[in-house]
Motif scaffolding. Structure first.
Motif, PDB file in Angstrom:
ATOM      1  N   GLU A 164      -5.553  -3.185   5.933  1.00  0.00           N
ATOM      2  CA  GLU A 164      -6.338  -2.347   5.027  1.00  0.00           C
ATOM      3  C   GLU A 164      -6.116  -0.888   5.395  1.00  0.00           C
ATOM      4  O   GLU A 164      -5.954  -0.557   6.577  1.00  0.00           O
ATOM      5  CB  GLU A 164      -7.830  -2.654   5.155  1.00  0.00           C
ATOM      6  CG  GLU A 164      -8.209  -4.049   4.750  1.00  0.00           C
ATOM      7  CD  GLU A 164      -9.674  -4.356   4.973  1.00  0.00           C
ATOM      8  OE1 GLU A 164     -10.189  -5.188   4.215  1.00  0.00           O
ATOM      9  OE2 GLU A 164     -10.302  -3.793   5.900  1.00  0.00           O
ATOM     10  N   MET A 165      -6.129  -0.023   4.381  1.00  0.00           N
ATOM     11  CA  MET A 165      -5.980   1.400   4.610  1.00  0.00           C
ATOM     12  C   MET A 165      -7.244   1.926   5.292  1.00  0.00           C
ATOM     13  O   MET A 165      -8.350   1.462   5.002  1.00  0.00           O
ATOM     14  CB  MET A 165      -5.759   2.134   3.283  1.00  0.00           C
ATOM     15  CG  MET A 165      -5.480   3.619   3.451  1.00  0.00           C
ATOM     16  SD  MET A 165      -5.197   4.449   1.876  1.00  0.00           S
ATOM     17  CE  MET A 165      -3.570   3.852   1.493  1.00  0.00           C
ATOM     18  N   CYS A 166      -7.064   2.867   6.198  1.00  0.00           N
ATOM     19  CA  CYS A 166      -8.216   3.502   6.837  1.00  0.00           C
ATOM     20  C   CYS A 166      -9.075   4.186   5.780  1.00  0.00           C
ATOM     21  O   CYS A 166      -8.553   4.728   4.797  1.00  0.00           O
ATOM     22  CB  CYS A 166      -7.757   4.547   7.855  1.00  0.00           C
ATOM     23  SG  CYS A 166      -6.844   3.889   9.267  1.00  0.00           S
ATOM     24  N   ALA A 222      -0.081  -3.047  12.930  1.00  0.00           N
ATOM     25  CA  ALA A 222      -0.444  -2.364  11.685  1.00  0.00           C
ATOM     26  C   ALA A 222       0.208  -0.982  11.687  1.00  0.00           C
ATOM     27  O   ALA A 222       0.242  -0.318  12.724  1.00  0.00           O
ATOM     28  CB  ALA A 222      -1.956  -2.232  11.578  1.00  0.00           C
ATOM     29  N   PRO A 223       0.735  -0.534  10.550  1.00  0.00           N
ATOM     30  CA  PRO A 223       1.376   0.789  10.499  1.00  0.00           C
ATOM     31  C   PRO A 223       0.338   1.915  10.556  1.00  0.00           C
ATOM     32  O   PRO A 223      -0.866   1.685  10.390  1.00  0.00           O
ATOM     33  CB  PRO A 223       2.113   0.765   9.160  1.00  0.00           C
ATOM     34  CG  PRO A 223       1.349  -0.200   8.327  1.00  0.00           C
ATOM     35  CD  PRO A 223       0.809  -1.238   9.270  1.00  0.00           C
ATOM     36  N   ALA A 224       0.809   3.125  10.764  1.00  0.00           N
ATOM     37  CA  ALA A 224      -0.059   4.298  10.778  1.00  0.00           C
ATOM     38  C   ALA A 224      -0.853   4.367   9.475  1.00  0.00           C
ATOM     39  O   ALA A 224      -0.324   4.110   8.394  1.00  0.00           O
ATOM     40  CB  ALA A 224       0.770   5.565  10.973  1.00  0.00           C
ATOM     41  N   GLY A 225      -2.153   4.671   9.594  1.00  0.00           N
ATOM     42  CA  GLY A 225      -3.022   4.793   8.427  1.00  0.00           C
ATOM     43  C   GLY A 225      -3.651   3.478   8.004  1.00  0.00           C
ATOM     44  O   GLY A 225      -4.387   3.427   7.020  1.00  0.00           O
ATOM     45  N   TYR A 226      -3.397   2.393   8.742  1.00  0.00           N
ATOM     46  CA  TYR A 226      -3.907   1.057   8.398  1.00  0.00           C
ATOM     47  C   TYR A 226      -4.461   0.358   9.642  1.00  0.00           C
ATOM     48  O   TYR A 226      -4.143   0.733  10.769  1.00  0.00           O
ATOM     49  CB  TYR A 226      -2.792   0.185   7.816  1.00  0.00           C
ATOM     50  CG  TYR A 226      -2.319   0.643   6.465  1.00  0.00           C
ATOM     51  CD1 TYR A 226      -2.810   0.054   5.303  1.00  0.00           C
ATOM     52  CD2 TYR A 226      -1.384   1.666   6.351  1.00  0.00           C
ATOM     53  CE1 TYR A 226      -2.371   0.474   4.055  1.00  0.00           C
ATOM     54  CE2 TYR A 226      -0.944   2.096   5.107  1.00  0.00           C
ATOM     55  CZ  TYR A 226      -1.447   1.500   3.968  1.00  0.00           C
ATOM     56  OH  TYR A 226      -1.022   1.920   2.736  1.00  0.00           O
ATOM     57  N   HIS A 227      -5.254  -0.681   9.404  1.00  0.00           N
ATOM     58  CA  HIS A 227      -5.747  -1.555  10.478  1.00  0.00           C
ATOM     59  C   HIS A 227      -5.746  -2.989   9.955  1.00  0.00           C
ATOM     60  O   HIS A 227      -5.838  -3.212   8.744  1.00  0.00           O
ATOM     61  CB  HIS A 227      -7.153  -1.134  10.935  1.00  0.00           C
ATOM     62  CG  HIS A 227      -8.204  -1.341   9.886  1.00  0.00           C
ATOM     63  ND1 HIS A 227      -8.947  -2.492   9.800  1.00  0.00           N
ATOM     64  CD2 HIS A 227      -8.624  -0.539   8.873  1.00  0.00           C
ATOM     65  CE1 HIS A 227      -9.797  -2.398   8.784  1.00  0.00           C
ATOM     66  NE2 HIS A 227      -9.612  -1.225   8.196  1.00  0.00           N
TER      67      HIS A 227
END
Length: 119
Positions: A95-97, A81-86
């Motif tokens: 999903e966005m944090c 998952a990219p930064a700011g997501y999980h």
């Protein structure tokens, strides 16, 4: 996995991101080696989100199990998952944090920010 054509004259490999959904039959080749081949009553189907099949050689799609990873349908591998997501619980999307939580990427959950810090 490998599967035969309807005439049993050749073998084919499922493409990456797909797997065989039919049954399997034992086949003894010219050297006497027994191999399991997909019977012609099936087909290569797309792996669902949250699963993968690297080279189409596996009989079934494998779940994304590495922490912080996910996949879209038809994936040949799972990605972090990219930064700011999980990843979602079934690892089929991200999903966005939520507010005041963060992720530098590759995490299953977004931990809360320390006291006095905002995201």
């Amino acid at each position: 996995g490998y599967h035969t054509n309807l005439e049993y004259t050749s073998c084919h490999k499922c493409l990456p991101g797909t797997a065989w959904n039919g049954t399997f039959e034992a086949h003894v080749d010219d050297e006497g080696v027994t191999r399991m081949l997909g019977a012609p009553e099936g087909e290569c189907v797309t792996c669902p989100g949250g699963t993968f099949n690297r080279e189409g050689l596996n009989w079934q799609c494998k779940n994304c199990t590495e922490p912080g990873t996910w996949s879209e349908p038809g994936a040949s591998y799972c990605v972090p998952a990219p930064a700011g997501y999980h990843p979602t619980n079934n690892r089929s999307a991200i999903e966005m944090c939520q507010r005041n939580h963060y992720s530098e990427g590759g995490l299953d959950v977004c931990p809360p920010c320390d006291n006095g810090m905002l995201s």
